[in-house]
Design a protein around this motif. Structure first.
Motif, short mmCIF file in Angstrom:
data_model
loop_
_atom_site.label_atom_id
_atom_site.label_comp_id
_atom_site.label_asym_id
_atom_site.label_seq_id
_atom_site.Cartn_x
_atom_site.Cartn_y
_atom_site.Cartn_z
N ALA A 146 8.84 -1.92 -3.68
CA ALA A 146 7.89 -2.36 -4.83
C ALA A 146 7.59 -1.15 -5.56
N CYS A 147 7.14 -0.12 -4.91
CA CYS A 147 6.70 1.17 -5.53
C CYS A 147 7.92 1.75 -6.42
N LEU A 148 9.02 1.85 -5.51
CA LEU A 148 10.22 2.31 -6.27
C LEU A 148 10.87 1.62 -7.57
N ASP A 149 10.80 0.14 -7.29
CA ASP A 149 11.10 -0.77 -8.67
C ASP A 149 10.13 -0.58 -9.64
N GLY A 150 8.98 -0.35 -9.37
CA GLY A 150 8.02 -0.33 -10.31
C GLY A 150 8.04 1.06 -11.11
N THR A 266 -1.11 4.09 -0.36
CA THR A 266 -0.98 3.23 -1.39
C THR A 266 0.32 3.25 -2.06
N LEU A 267 0.98 4.45 -1.70
CA LEU A 267 2.22 4.87 -2.45
C LEU A 267 1.81 5.13 -4.07
N ILE A 268 2.77 4.76 -4.92
CA ILE A 268 2.34 5.24 -6.30
C ILE A 268 1.94 3.66 -6.73
N THR A 269 0.53 3.80 -7.43
CA THR A 269 0.00 2.65 -7.93
C THR A 269 -0.29 2.50 -9.35
N VAL A 270 -0.28 3.79 -10.20
CA VAL A 270 -0.58 4.10 -11.53
C VAL A 270 0.12 5.08 -12.05
N VAL A 290 0.52 -4.34 -9.53
CA VAL A 290 -0.53 -3.73 -8.91
C VAL A 290 -1.86 -4.00 -9.86
N ARG A 291 -2.97 -4.17 -9.01
CA ARG A 291 -4.31 -4.73 -9.93
C ARG A 291 -5.24 -3.45 -9.41
N VAL A 306 -7.73 -0.50 -5.13
CA VAL A 306 -6.44 -1.14 -5.85
C VAL A 306 -6.07 -2.17 -4.74
N SER A 307 -5.21 -2.99 -5.31
CA SER A 307 -4.53 -4.13 -4.75
C SER A 307 -2.96 -4.41 -5.09
N GLY A 308 -2.29 -4.80 -4.56
CA GLY A 308 -1.00 -5.06 -4.67
C GLY A 308 0.05 -4.94 -3.79
N PRO A 309 1.43 -4.76 -4.07
CA PRO A 309 2.83 -4.71 -3.13
C PRO A 309 2.76 -3.52 -2.48
N THR A 310 2.42 -2.43 -3.16
CA THR A 310 2.64 -1.29 -2.31
C THR A 310 1.51 -0.43 -1.42
N LEU A 311 0.82 -1.44 -0.93
CA LEU A 311 -0.12 -0.82 0.03
C LEU A 311 0.49 -0.74 1.48
#
Length: 449
Positions: A146-150, A266-270, A290-291, A306-311
Motif C-alpha cells: 500500500a505504501c509503495l503503490d501510494g 506507519t511507513l510513508i503516510t503523507v 490514509v486518513r 493516522v489511520s490506513g493500510p500502511t500501518l
C-alpha cells in the motif's frame, strides 16, 4: 487478484545492471535465482536476520525471506554487541543470513512457493523509542504494498525511472522505499554505497532519495548539485529539510525537492506530489487510503494521528506498548506535532516528546543512549538531548556526572555498545543533573553548551 509484493522481480525488460549496489551489479533474474536459493534453505523458519550492509547479497537475503514468507530482521551493520544481541534475542531470529546461511549471487535456485498472504509479516524493523531498548515493529506485506503503490501515484514512479540513493538498508527509507520500491515498480536501482555528492552526481538517475544531511552536503557542492538538474524528482525524508537547503536545491538544480512524512510504524503516510505544489516545511497530502487528524488542536496545530493500510501490525511481544500507541478508536499516535493548511497540506512542526532525536536521518532514542552511558562504571548520571546542528539536523549531546573518565572514552564506549550513529558527538560534565521533586531529570534546565 493480489499483485505479488515484488511484482517486477522476474518481469520483462530485465538488464544486467538492473540493480547496482556499491559498484556491484546484477540482473533481476540473477537476484531472483540467488534469493530463491536462500528461500529454499530457510523455508519454515520463525524469522531470520540479515546484517544489512550495502550489498547485492543483502538484497538477495531480504528477497529470499520475502519469497519464503519468513519475516526478515535487518541488523544495522554498525550495531555494537549489546544492540545486536538484543535484536537477535528479542526477535527470535533463528539464523543470520550471510553468516549461518550462505548468500551467493552465483547460485541460481528456482523457488516455486506460493505468494505469502498479505497480512503476513514481511519485516521486523527495530525502532528506537524515548526509553529503553529498541522495539520490533511488525510490518505486514500489505502495508508495504500500500505504501509503495501510494508513492507510485504521488511521485509518478515508473519502470523507466532510475532510482539513486545511498541510504542504509535496515530501515524504511533505504530498504522499503529504496530497494523494495524498485523491485515492485521495475525501475533500475543504483545504490551508491555512501551517499556522497560526488556519487550522486555521477549516477545519472531520474529519481533521487536522500535525508536532509545528504541534501545539505549536496548543496555545499554546487558542481554536484548542478549535475542533478536532469533528474525528474529529488525526494527528502526521515527528518525535516531545512528551508535554506530546500532553496539551495531549487537554485542549483532548477527544481523544488519533494518532502514526505512517515515512521517505522506507519511507513510513508503523507507526501508532496510530483504534479503538486512543493514548498519548504510542507510534507504534502495523505497517500491513497490514509486518513489523518489532529488531536488536542491548539492554535491550529496538534499531535498527528493516522489511520490506513500502511500501518504496522504492532510491536513484537509488547501488547501494552502496541495498545498505548493507538487511540481508543484505533488511530495511531505519531507523537509529532503538525499543522494542516486549508488545502490539506501537512506541515510537521515539532515533536510531542523531547527525547526522540533525529540526527542525519536516524531516529535515536535518548533513553537508549543514556542507558549505554550508565553502563560505564565511572558514570553515575546521564541525560541525552538533541541539539540543533547545521549538517545533521540534530546532534546527540550527553550531560553526565562521572569520575575519572574523559569525553573521548565515553563516546567510544557508547559506539562500542550501540550503533555508531547513536554515539554522543559532545559530552558536558556536570556535578549533578537538575531534577524535580520526583527525582526525574529536567532536561529543559540543563545548562547551555
Amino acid at each position: 487478484m493480489t499483485v505479488p509484493l515484488l511484482a517486477s522481480l522476474a518481469g520483462p525488460g530485465d538488464r544486467p545492471d538492473a540493480l547496482t549496489i556499491a559498484g556491484q551489479s546484477c540482473s533481476r533474474e540473477q537476484l531472483r535465482g540467488a534469493a530463491s536459493a536462500v528461500a529454499s534453505r530457510i523455508a519454515g523458519a520463525k524469522s531470520v536476520a540479515v546484517r544489512a550492509t550495502p550489498s547485492v547479497e543483502t538484497v538477495a537475503a531480504v528477497v529470499g525471506g520475502l519469497l519464503a514468507g519468513v519475516p526478515v530482521v535487518p541488523l544495522p551493520p554498525d550495531a555494537g554487541p549489546a544492540e545486536r544481541e538484543h535484536i537477535l534475542r528479542d526477535s527470535g531470529a533463528e539464523l543470520v543470513l550471510g553468516e549461518d546461511v550462505p548468500v551467493d549471487m552465483r547460485e541460481q535456485g528456482s523457488w516455486t512457493g506460493a505468494e505469502p498472504g498479505p497480512a503476513s509479516t514481511a519485516l521486523v524493523l527495530y525502532t528506537s523509542g524515548t526509553t529503553g531498548a529498541p522495539k520490533g515493529a511488525l510490518i505486514p506485506r500489505a502495508a508495504i504494498a500500500a505504501c509503495l503503490d501510494g508513492l507510485v501515484d504521488a511521485w509518478q514512479w515508473t519502470p523507466e525511472d532510475t532510482l539513486v540513493h545511498g541510504l542504509p538498508l535496515f530501515h524504511v527509507h533505504g530498504l522499503v522505499l529504496g530497494v523494495l520500491g524498485a523491485l515492485r515498480t521495475g525501475c533500475r536501482l543504483v545504490h551508491t554505497g555512501r551517499p556522497t555528492p560526488e556519487a550522486y552526481a555521477a549516477a545519472g538517475g531520474s529519481l533521487y532519495f536522500g535525508v536532509p544531511t545528504v541534501w545539505s552536503r549536496v548543496v555545499r557542492d554546487p558542481a554536484a548539485a548542478r549535475a542533478l538538474s536532469g533528474a525528474r524528482l529529488l525526494v527528502s525524508g526521515s527528518a525535516a529539510l531545512p528551508a535554506p537547503v530546500f532553496r539551495g536545491l531549487e537554485e542549483l538544480t532548477g527544481q523544488r525537492p519533494v518532502e514526505r512524512y512517515g515512521m517505522t510504524e506507519t511507513l510513508i503516510t503523507v507526501s508532496a506530489r510530483a504534479d503538486g505544489e512543493r514548498r519548504p516545511g510542507a510534507v504534502g497530502l495523505p497517500l491513497p487510503g490514509v486518513r489523518t487528524r489532529l488531536a488536542a488542536t491548539e492554535s491550529g496545530i496538534g499531535e498527528l494521528e493516522v489511520s490506513g493500510p500502511t500501518l504496522f501490525a504492532g510491536y513484537l511481544g509488547r501488547p501494552e506498548a502496541t495498545s498505548a500507541a493507538y487511540t481508543a478508536d484505533g488511530w495511531f499516535r505519531t507523537g509529532d506535532i503538525a499543522a494542516v493548511d486549508e488545502d490539506g497540506t501537512h506541515r510537521i512542526v515539532g515533536r510531542a516528546s523531547t527525547d526522540l532525536i533525529k540526527s542525519g536521518g536516524y531516529r535515536i532514542g535518548a533513553g537508549e543512549v543514556e542507558n549505554a552511558l550508565l553502563d560505564h562504571p565511572a558514570v553515575s548520571e546521564a541525560a541525552v538531548v538533541g541539539v540543533a546542528h547545521e549538517d545533521l539536523g540534530q546532534e546527540v549531546v550527553a550531560y553526565v556526572v562521572a569520575d575519572g573518565v574523559g569525553e573521548r572514552e565515553l563516546i567510544d564506549f557508547v559506539a562500542g555498545h550501540l550503533s555508531v550513529h547513536k554515539r554522543p558527538r559532545r559530552i558536558r560534565f556536570l556535578d549533578a543533573l537538575p531534577r524535580n521533586a520526583m527525582g526525574k531529570p529536567q532536561k529543559k534546565l540543563l545548562p547551555p553548551l
